[in-house]
Design a protein around this motif. Structure first.
Motif, PDB file in Angstrom:
ATOM      1  N   MET A  58       0.832  -1.207   0.000  1.00  0.00           N
ATOM      2  CA  MET A  58       0.000   0.000   0.000  1.00  0.00           C
ATOM      3  C   MET A  58       0.865   1.255   0.000  1.00  0.00           C
ATOM      4  SD  MET A  58      -3.234  -0.847  -0.133  1.00  0.00           S
ATOM      5  CE  MET A  58      -4.407  -2.168   0.249  1.00  0.00           C
ATOM      6  N   ASN A  59       1.933   1.258   0.777  1.00  0.00           N
ATOM      7  CA  ASN A  59       2.839   2.410   0.771  1.00  0.00           C
ATOM      8  C   ASN A  59       3.497   2.584  -0.593  1.00  0.00           C
ATOM      9  OD1 ASN A  59       2.489   3.439   3.364  1.00  0.00           O
ATOM     10  ND2 ASN A  59       4.030   2.097   4.260  1.00  0.00           N
ATOM     11  N   GLY A  60       3.874   1.473  -1.215  1.00  0.00           N
ATOM     12  CA  GLY A  60       4.464   1.548  -2.546  1.00  0.00           C
ATOM     13  C   GLY A  60       3.509   2.119  -3.572  1.00  0.00           C
ATOM     14  N   LEU A  61       2.252   1.720  -3.495  1.00  0.00           N
ATOM     15  CA  LEU A  61       1.245   2.260  -4.419  1.00  0.00           C
ATOM     16  C   LEU A  61       1.064   3.760  -4.200  1.00  0.00           C
ATOM     17  CD1 LEU A  61      -1.429  -0.586  -4.317  1.00  0.00           C
ATOM     18  CD2 LEU A  61       0.013   0.030  -6.263  1.00  0.00           C
ATOM     19  N   ALA A  62       1.019   4.179  -2.936  1.00  0.00           N
ATOM     20  CA  ALA A  62       0.855   5.608  -2.648  1.00  0.00           C
ATOM     21  C   ALA A  62       1.993   6.418  -3.247  1.00  0.00           C
ATOM     22  CB  ALA A  62       0.771   5.825  -1.135  1.00  0.00           C
ATOM     23  N   GLN A  63       3.196   5.852  -3.229  1.00  0.00           N
ATOM     24  CA  GLN A  63       4.361   6.567  -3.749  1.00  0.00           C
ATOM     25  C   GLN A  63       4.293   6.789  -5.256  1.00  0.00           C
ATOM     26  OE1 GLN A  63       7.787   4.384  -2.393  1.00  0.00           O
ATOM     27  NE2 GLN A  63       7.374   4.813  -0.235  1.00  0.00           N
ATOM     28  N   ILE A  64       3.524   5.959  -5.962  1.00  0.00           N
ATOM     29  CA  ILE A  64       3.377   6.165  -7.413  1.00  0.00           C
ATOM     30  C   ILE A  64       2.030   6.795  -7.755  1.00  0.00           C
ATOM     31  CG2 ILE A  64       4.960   4.281  -7.972  1.00  0.00           C
ATOM     32  CD1 ILE A  64       2.448   2.627  -8.797  1.00  0.00           C
ATOM     33  N   GLY A  65       1.321   7.284  -6.732  1.00  0.00           N
ATOM     34  CA  GLY A  65       0.093   8.034  -6.972  1.00  0.00           C
ATOM     35  C   GLY A  65      -1.177   7.219  -7.060  1.00  0.00           C
ATOM     36  N   VAL A  66      -1.130   5.954  -6.644  1.00  0.00           N
ATOM     37  CA  VAL A  66      -2.348   5.133  -6.629  1.00  0.00           C
ATOM     38  C   VAL A  66      -2.998   5.288  -5.250  1.00  0.00           C
ATOM     39  CG1 VAL A  66      -3.289   2.801  -6.762  1.00  0.00           C
ATOM     40  CG2 VAL A  66      -1.436   3.481  -8.292  1.00  0.00           C
ATOM     41  N   PRO A  67      -4.217   5.809  -5.170  1.00  0.00           N
ATOM     42  CA  PRO A  67      -4.847   6.037  -3.869  1.00  0.00           C
ATOM     43  C   PRO A  67      -5.294   4.733  -3.217  1.00  0.00           C
ATOM     44  CG  PRO A  67      -6.393   6.560  -5.632  1.00  0.00           C
ATOM     45  CD  PRO A  67      -5.073   6.245  -6.295  1.00  0.00           C
ATOM     46  N   THR A  68      -5.104   4.642  -1.901  1.00  0.00           N
ATOM     47  CA  THR A  68      -5.521   3.461  -1.145  1.00  0.00           C
ATOM     48  C   THR A  68      -6.209   3.903   0.142  1.00  0.00           C
ATOM     49  OG1 THR A  68      -3.632   3.124   0.355  1.00  0.00           O
ATOM     50  CG2 THR A  68      -3.351   2.398  -1.940  1.00  0.00           C
ATOM     51  N   HIS A  69      -6.790   2.920   0.844  1.00  0.00           N
ATOM     52  CA  HIS A  69      -7.446   3.231   2.120  1.00  0.00           C
ATOM     53  C   HIS A  69      -6.458   3.228   3.279  1.00  0.00           C
ATOM     54  CE1 HIS A  69      -8.206  -1.194   3.581  1.00  0.00           C
ATOM     55  NE2 HIS A  69      -6.987  -1.013   3.160  1.00  0.00           N
ATOM     56  N   PHE A  70      -5.214   2.853   3.049  1.00  0.00           N
ATOM     57  CA  PHE A  70      -4.235   2.665   4.122  1.00  0.00           C
ATOM     58  C   PHE A  70      -3.760   4.002   4.683  1.00  0.00           C
ATOM     59  CE2 PHE A  70       0.192   2.210   5.528  1.00  0.00           C
ATOM     60  CZ  PHE A  70       0.075   1.175   6.448  1.00  0.00           C
ATOM     61  N   ILE A  71      -3.709   4.108   6.012  1.00  0.00           N
ATOM     62  CA  ILE A  71      -3.172   5.291   6.681  1.00  0.00           C
ATOM     63  C   ILE A  71      -1.829   4.958   7.324  1.00  0.00           C
ATOM     64  CG2 ILE A  71      -3.533   7.032   8.478  1.00  0.00           C
ATOM     65  CD1 ILE A  71      -6.571   6.659   8.039  1.00  0.00           C
ATOM     66  N   LYS A  72      -1.794   3.975   8.226  1.00  0.00           N
ATOM     67  CA  LYS A  72      -0.534   3.585   8.855  1.00  0.00           C
ATOM     68  C   LYS A  72      -0.708   2.243   9.553  1.00  0.00           C
ATOM     69  CE  LYS A  72      -1.345   5.888  13.315  1.00  0.00           C
ATOM     70  NZ  LYS A  72      -0.820   6.851  14.310  1.00  0.00           N
TER      71      LYS A  72
END
Length: 253
Positions: A58-72
């Motif tokens: 999920m963190n990897g996806l966020a880094q390439i601009g893919v939105p996810t429900h994950f916060i921490k």
């Protein structure tokens, strides 16, 4: 973080009320299920591994601009996520023939597909999550045409990311499934990757040997599921490189 009211319990996870409105706490269980929960077992440490691996993806996806429900990630078994309206579909992306696709089309397992194929299943355990077409989805109002277009685009971006990450550690991404949810910001809807991404929801084969490193190990009695998941985590750097197996994984922050 104090445990709050249980909102939902599935086969592999439990959702609790989060500390703030619009949030949930997602708890990863050690339960393993297959064949629509006809086969079950408890695999010590599985929930810990899946929590950490899902955080990694999920963190990897966020880094390439893919939105996810994950916060921490909160702790070894829990993560803080955004509350989303789950679209009642499982989105499956296939790069190689395996599982039900091989059975339906008579393709040998491991056959490379001409291009990634996106399939949809209606999320209903009682019905066995049946395969559905885009026509079904539109006719029954599970999603709009714009939703479908956006879900396919999101799924293919996830596929590009996961395929590259896995290739880099000598693993072939055969297929995977994700869920997508809606987040509402006033009247504006945004689609995000939800649920989890882990070896529970992917088919992962060692490129050199073909060894399965996913839930098929459990489905087909091919050995230790904990060993398989630990190997994936080790290759991705989630576990120390000198770990070969652990029932209670020691994780790296």
């Amino acid at each position: 973080m104090a445990r709050r009211k249980k909102v939902y319990e599935g086969k592999a996870k439990i959702l609790y009320e989060g500390p703030e409105p619009g949030t949930l706490v997602q708890y990863f269980k050690d339960d393993a299920t297959a064949f629509n929960a006809e086969k079950t077992a408890t695999i010590e440490g599985k929930g810990v591994l899946n929590n950490r691996l899902s955080e990694f993806f999920m963190n990897g996806l966020a880094q390439i601009g893919v939105p996810t429900h994950f916060i921490k990630r909160i702790n070894m078994r829990e993560q803080l996520i955004r509350s989303v309206e789950i679209i009642p579909l499982e989105i499956i992306v296939r790069n190689f023939a395996a599982g039900s696709l091989s059975t339906r089309l008579g393709l040998a397992e491991g056959t490379a597909l001409p291009r990634p194929i996106v399939e949809f299943c209606f999320k209903d355990d009682g019905l066995g999550d049946p395969l559905v077409s885009e026509e079904h989805i539109l006719a029954f109002g599970w999603a709009t045409q714009q939703d479908l277009d956006d879900m396919i685009a999101l799924s293919l971006r996830v596929n590009d990311f996961l395929s590259g990450v896995m290739l880099g550690v000598g693993i072939k991404l055969v297929d995977f499934k994700i869920e997508i949810g809606r987040i509402w910001e006033n009247d504006f809807q945004r689609l995000v990757v939800a649920d989890e991404i882990s070896p529970d929801s992917c088919r992962l084969w060692d490129i050199e040997t073909g060894q399965k490193l996913d839930k098929d190990v459990f489905r087909r009695d091919l050995g230790s599921l904990s060993d398989a998941y630990t190997e994936v985590a080790r290759r991705l750097g989630v576990l120390p490189s000198n770990v070969t197996h652990t029932t209670k994984p020691t994780l790296i922050n």
